[in-house]
Design an enzyme around this catalytic site. Structure first.
Site, PDB file in Angstrom:
ATOM      1  N   THR A  13       0.816  -1.221   0.000  1.00  0.00           N
ATOM      2  CA  THR A  13       0.000   0.000   0.000  1.00  0.00           C
ATOM      3  C   THR A  13       0.851   1.273   0.000  1.00  0.00           C
ATOM      4  OG1 THR A  13      -0.064  -0.143   2.398  1.00  0.00           O
ATOM      5  CG2 THR A  13      -1.953  -1.073   1.213  1.00  0.00           C
ATOM      6  N   GLY A  14       2.166   1.132   0.131  1.00  0.00           N
ATOM      7  CA  GLY A  14       3.037   2.303   0.234  1.00  0.00           C
ATOM      8  C   GLY A  14       3.425   2.874  -1.127  1.00  0.00           C
ATOM      9  N   ARG A  41      -3.437  -2.417   9.540  1.00  0.00           N
ATOM     10  CA  ARG A  41      -4.148  -1.155   9.246  1.00  0.00           C
ATOM     11  C   ARG A  41      -4.837  -1.189   7.888  1.00  0.00           C
ATOM     12  NH1 ARG A  41       0.666   0.503  11.502  1.00  0.00           N
ATOM     13  NH2 ARG A  41       1.708   0.547   9.494  1.00  0.00           N
ATOM     14  N   CYS A 130      18.248   4.593  -2.703  1.00  0.00           N
ATOM     15  CA  CYS A 130      17.982   5.215  -4.006  1.00  0.00           C
ATOM     16  C   CYS A 130      19.118   6.136  -4.465  1.00  0.00           C
ATOM     17  CB  CYS A 130      16.670   5.989  -3.961  1.00  0.00           C
ATOM     18  SG  CYS A 130      16.432   6.920  -2.444  1.00  0.00           S
ATOM     19  N   SER A 160       9.049  12.188  -2.250  1.00  0.00           N
ATOM     20  CA  SER A 160       8.529  10.820  -2.354  1.00  0.00           C
ATOM     21  C   SER A 160       9.482   9.820  -1.704  1.00  0.00           C
ATOM     22  CB  SER A 160       8.271  10.444  -3.815  1.00  0.00           C
ATOM     23  OG  SER A 160       9.402  10.743  -4.600  1.00  0.00           O
ATOM     24  N   GLY A 161      10.737  10.223  -1.474  1.00  0.00           N
ATOM     25  CA  GLY A 161      11.680   9.374  -0.735  1.00  0.00           C
ATOM     26  C   GLY A 161      11.215   9.121   0.687  1.00  0.00           C
ATOM     27  N   LYS A 214      24.927   5.992   4.415  1.00  0.00           N
ATOM     28  CA  LYS A 214      24.489   4.876   3.553  1.00  0.00           C
ATOM     29  C   LYS A 214      25.216   4.992   2.210  1.00  0.00           C
ATOM     30  CE  LYS A 214      19.789   4.492   5.449  1.00  0.00           C
ATOM     31  NZ  LYS A 214      18.396   4.931   5.289  1.00  0.00           N
ATOM     32  N   HIS A 243      15.318  12.184  -7.677  1.00  0.00           N
ATOM     33  CA  HIS A 243      16.453  12.757  -6.955  1.00  0.00           C
ATOM     34  C   HIS A 243      17.466  13.272  -7.996  1.00  0.00           C
ATOM     35  CE1 HIS A 243      14.733  11.073  -3.456  1.00  0.00           C
ATOM     36  NE2 HIS A 243      15.603  10.132  -3.157  1.00  0.00           N
ATOM     37  N   ASN A 316      13.434   8.341  -8.166  1.00  0.00           N
ATOM     38  CA  ASN A 316      13.829   7.625  -6.941  1.00  0.00           C
ATOM     39  C   ASN A 316      12.906   6.472  -6.596  1.00  0.00           C
ATOM     40  OD1 ASN A 316      12.119  10.039  -6.512  1.00  0.00           O
ATOM     41  ND2 ASN A 316      11.978   9.276  -4.421  1.00  0.00           N
TER      42      ASN A 316
HETATM   43  P1  NAP Z   1       5.199   4.367   2.779  1.00  0.00           P
HETATM   44  O1  NAP Z   1       4.546   5.017   1.623  1.00  0.00           O
HETATM   45  O2  NAP Z   1       5.077   5.003   4.117  1.00  0.00           O
HETATM   46  O3  NAP Z   1       4.626   2.858   2.878  1.00  0.00           O
HETATM   47  C1  NAP Z   1       4.957   1.994   3.940  1.00  0.00           C
HETATM   48  C2  NAP Z   1       4.432   0.606   3.635  1.00  0.00           C
HETATM   49  O4  NAP Z   1       4.890  -0.298   4.649  1.00  0.00           O
HETATM   50  C3  NAP Z   1       2.901   0.530   3.674  1.00  0.00           C
HETATM   51  O5  NAP Z   1       2.464  -0.417   2.730  1.00  0.00           O
HETATM   52  C4  NAP Z   1       2.628   0.037   5.081  1.00  0.00           C
HETATM   53  O6  NAP Z   1       1.406  -0.639   5.199  1.00  0.00           O
HETATM   54  C5  NAP Z   1       3.766  -0.961   5.225  1.00  0.00           C
HETATM   55  N1  NAP Z   1       4.032  -1.274   6.614  1.00  0.00           N
HETATM   56  C6  NAP Z   1       4.425  -0.437   7.586  1.00  0.00           C
HETATM   57  N2  NAP Z   1       4.566  -1.102   8.742  1.00  0.00           N
HETATM   58  C7  NAP Z   1       4.241  -2.393   8.494  1.00  0.00           C
HETATM   59  C8  NAP Z   1       4.174  -3.578   9.279  1.00  0.00           C
HETATM   60  N3  NAP Z   1       4.463  -3.582  10.573  1.00  0.00           N
HETATM   61  N4  NAP Z   1       3.805  -4.712   8.665  1.00  0.00           N
HETATM   62  C9  NAP Z   1       3.491  -4.736   7.358  1.00  0.00           C
HETATM   63  N5  NAP Z   1       3.534  -3.655   6.568  1.00  0.00           N
HETATM   64  C10 NAP Z   1       3.908  -2.491   7.124  1.00  0.00           C
HETATM   65  O7  NAP Z   1       6.737   4.177   2.542  1.00  0.00           O
HETATM   66  P2  NAP Z   1       7.535   3.896   1.169  1.00  0.00           P
HETATM   67  O8  NAP Z   1       8.056   5.145   0.620  1.00  0.00           O
HETATM   68  O9  NAP Z   1       6.716   3.014   0.302  1.00  0.00           O
HETATM   69  O10 NAP Z   1       8.803   3.140   1.730  1.00  0.00           O
HETATM   70  C11 NAP Z   1       8.700   1.912   2.394  1.00  0.00           C
HETATM   71  C12 NAP Z   1      10.086   1.424   2.740  1.00  0.00           C
HETATM   72  O11 NAP Z   1      10.805   1.151   1.545  1.00  0.00           O
HETATM   73  C13 NAP Z   1      10.954   2.439   3.500  1.00  0.00           C
HETATM   74  O12 NAP Z   1      10.702   2.414   4.882  1.00  0.00           O
HETATM   75  C14 NAP Z   1      12.325   2.000   3.128  1.00  0.00           C
HETATM   76  O13 NAP Z   1      12.766   0.975   3.992  1.00  0.00           O
HETATM   77  C15 NAP Z   1      12.157   1.449   1.737  1.00  0.00           C
HETATM   78  N6  NAP Z   1      12.554   2.474   0.744  1.00  0.00           N
HETATM   79  C16 NAP Z   1      13.698   2.275   0.127  1.00  0.00           C
HETATM   80  C17 NAP Z   1      14.136   3.193  -0.773  1.00  0.00           C
HETATM   81  C18 NAP Z   1      15.440   2.997  -1.415  1.00  0.00           C
HETATM   82  O14 NAP Z   1      16.169   3.939  -1.410  1.00  0.00           O
HETATM   83  N7  NAP Z   1      15.719   1.857  -1.969  1.00  0.00           N
HETATM   84  C19 NAP Z   1      13.420   4.325  -1.078  1.00  0.00           C
HETATM   85  C20 NAP Z   1      12.238   4.518  -0.437  1.00  0.00           C
HETATM   86  C21 NAP Z   1      11.818   3.567   0.472  1.00  0.00           C
HETATM   87  P3  NAP Z   1       0.084   0.038   5.823  1.00  0.00           P
HETATM   88  O15 NAP Z   1      -0.687   0.619   4.671  1.00  0.00           O
HETATM   89  O16 NAP Z   1      -0.636  -1.133   6.402  1.00  0.00           O
HETATM   90  O17 NAP Z   1       0.510   1.029   6.822  1.00  0.00           O
HETATM   91  O1  3JN Z   2      14.701   9.735   1.827  1.00  0.00           O
HETATM   92  C1  3JN Z   2      14.898   9.243   0.714  1.00  0.00           C
HETATM   93  O2  3JN Z   2      14.905   9.933  -0.309  1.00  0.00           O
HETATM   94  C2  3JN Z   2      15.144   7.805   0.579  1.00  0.00           C
HETATM   95  C3  3JN Z   2      14.659   7.070   1.767  1.00  0.00           C
HETATM   96  C4  3JN Z   2      14.954   5.827   2.007  1.00  0.00           C
HETATM   97  C5  3JN Z   2      14.539   5.191   3.231  1.00  0.00           C
HETATM   98  C6  3JN Z   2      13.454   5.698   3.946  1.00  0.00           C
HETATM   99  C7  3JN Z   2      13.075   5.117   5.150  1.00  0.00           C
HETATM  100  C8  3JN Z   2      13.770   4.060   5.661  1.00  0.00           C
HETATM  101  C9  3JN Z   2      15.227   4.089   3.719  1.00  0.00           C
HETATM  102  C10 3JN Z   2      16.337   3.498   2.909  1.00  0.00           C
HETATM  103  O3  3JN Z   2      16.011   2.886   1.909  1.00  0.00           O
HETATM  104  O4  3JN Z   2      17.498   3.631   3.236  1.00  0.00           O
HETATM  105  C11 3JN Z   2      14.859   3.549   4.944  1.00  0.00           C
HETATM  106  C12 3JN Z   2      15.602   2.412   5.544  1.00  0.00           C
HETATM  107  O5  3JN Z   2      16.558   2.663   6.294  1.00  0.00           O
HETATM  108  O6  3JN Z   2      15.213   1.291   5.291  1.00  0.00           O
END
Ligand code: NAP
Ligand code: 3JN
Length: 347
Positions: A13-14, A41, A130, A160-161, A214, A243, A316
């Site tokens: 859903t994220g 949720r 990213c 959006s990050g 990182k 980004h 990103n």
């Molecule tokens: P987001 O829009 O806030 O979405 C968070 C997602 O995680 C939602 O689907 C949420 O579900 C789910 N979630 C949260 N807590 C949970 C739990 N306890 N059990 C199951 N699902 C849970 O965040 P996003 O931008 O998509 O990013 C999510 C994650 O991806 C980040 O925290 C980070 O670790 C990673 N990320 C990585 C990069 C990268 O640089 N590679 C970039 C961005 C993000 P609900 O709808 O149920 O709350």
């Molecule tokens: O802020 C951004 O532009 C990228 C964010 C990445 C991120 C956001 C929340 C948690 C991360 C990541 O991928 O490093 C995390 C994480 O530590 O998993």
């Protein structure tokens, strides 16, 4: 290739999870079943998958029975807790969080850069941050010709990050300001609308942010060379998607700007966009929704003997997260690596 492949998206859903579903669909990923998992949720709600909708199920320790590949983007805590259960069920994890990136048992993969290390996987494969991904997609082809000694990078990162809540905060603040209302800050420590915040993730003891470190640590791991010096300043800017990065490199031998352009023009996953006389350089607005990493403003650094400056832009949420993760899953299939050696390794 394995038949009847079952794929789960954790965090469906994220912001990243939704893009992951879109990427799996548009790239015709050969899954017979796609499962959407999130927290309690949003269990029972639906998420789009092409023309269809998938019912969101609650993530539990038993969610991975019969699943071949799970792509996680639900934060580090969720990955730390649930990825070991996935592996125990015989499922391969591609994890978008930072939870497993520096773990020696887990390859950290950008397919265009170091796909060869995928064959060492033990069940959990990490997707880099990213900002690291787009930087190294652009630098690897140059590094192969003129090894890089030092990188100085400043990022300009889209909201959006920070996920859905970051997008919402910028939108709300802009609307309020245009209506003469002083907005509150809920997601960021200061107003992000019409502002730049040199603060992404938490501050560490060395006064760098975790996001900055990182970029340093992931670069050394992916390039398999701890001697490469990296220093980063990460800045959040009021842009929704993509980004941008100003990158300065010092190489061990001379690489002219012309040579660098010729190398990058042929590089996988890169689009050279560099014609300053025509005001042509990569822009966040143009890269949004695209798969490639855009590179321009290539100049020789006239302050040192062997240096180059570059401007690198990518979406990103796509190449920085969802697309890279799906490309990893595609490589796993291509390299016939969809099996877990030791199901209890991470328990
Ligand atoms: P987001 O829009 O806030 O979405 C968070 C997602 O995680 C939602 O689907 C949420 O579900 C789910 N979630 C949260 N807590 C949970 C739990 N306890 N059990 C199951 N699902 C849970 O965040 P996003 O931008 O998509 O990013 C999510 C994650 O991806 C980040 O925290 C980070 O670790 C990673 N990320 C990585 C990069 C990268 O640089 N590679 C970039 C961005 C993000 P609900 O709808 O149920 O709350
Ligand atoms: O802020 C951004 O532009 C990228 C964010 C990445 C991120 C956001 C929340 C948690 C991360 C990541 O991928 O490093 C995390 C994480 O530590 O998993």
């Amino acid at each position: 290739m394995k038949e009847n492949l079952v794929v789960a998206v954790v965090g469906a859903t994220g912001a990243v999870g939704r893009e992951m579903l879109n990427t799996l669909y548009t790239r015709n990923f050969p899954a017979t079943t796609v499962k959407a998992l999130a927290s309690s949720r949003s269990a029972g709600t639906k998420v789009p998958f092409g023309d269809e909708e998938l019912l969101v199920e609650e993530l539990t320790e038993n969610s991975f029975e019969g699943v071949d590949i799970a792509i996680f983007s639900a934060g580090g805590g969720t990955s730390t807790k649930f990825a070991p259960y996935a592996v125990k069920s015989g499922c391969i994890v591609v994890d978008n969080s930072s939870a497993w990136r520096m773990d020696k048992r887990c390859p950290l993969i950008i397919p265009e850069v170091n796909a060869h290390t995928l064959k060492e996987h033990n069940g959990i494969i990490a997707n880099p941050n990213c900002s690291t991904i787009q930087m190294l997609v652009a630098l690897k082809p140059l590094h192969d010709v003129a090894p890089i000694k030092r990188i100085v990078v400043s990022t300009y990162q889209a909201v959006s990050g920070t996920g859905q809540k970051g997008i919402q905060e910028l939108e709300t603040q802009v609307r309020k300001l245009f209506n003469g209302i002083e907005p509150e800050n809920e997601v960021y420590p200061h107003r992000i609308a019409f502002n730049c915040l040199p603060h992404i993730d938490v501050f560490l003891d060395n006064d760098y942010t975790k996001e900055e470190m990182k970029m340093v640590n992931e670069t050394n791991k992916i390039f398999e060379d701890d001697s490469i010096k990296v220093t980063a300043t990460c800045v959040r800017v009021p842009v929704f998607y993509s980004h941008s990065e100003s990158i300065n490199i010092e190489t061990t031998k001379k690489l002219t700007a012309k040579e660098a352009r010729a190398i990058l023009a042929k590089a996988e996953g890169v689009q050279l966009y560099d014609n300053p006389k025509e005001n042509m350089y990569p822009l966040a607005g143009d890269a949004a929704g695209e798969d490639d990493v855009f590179v321009g403003r290539i100049r020789e650094d006239e302050s040192i003997e062997n240096g180059l400056n570059l401007w690198v832009v990518a979406d990103n949420v796509r190449k920085g997260a969802a697309l890279n993760a799906v490309q990893i899953a595609e490589k796993l299939l291509e390299m016939n690596l969809v099996h877990v050696k030791d199901r209890n390794l991470f328990m």
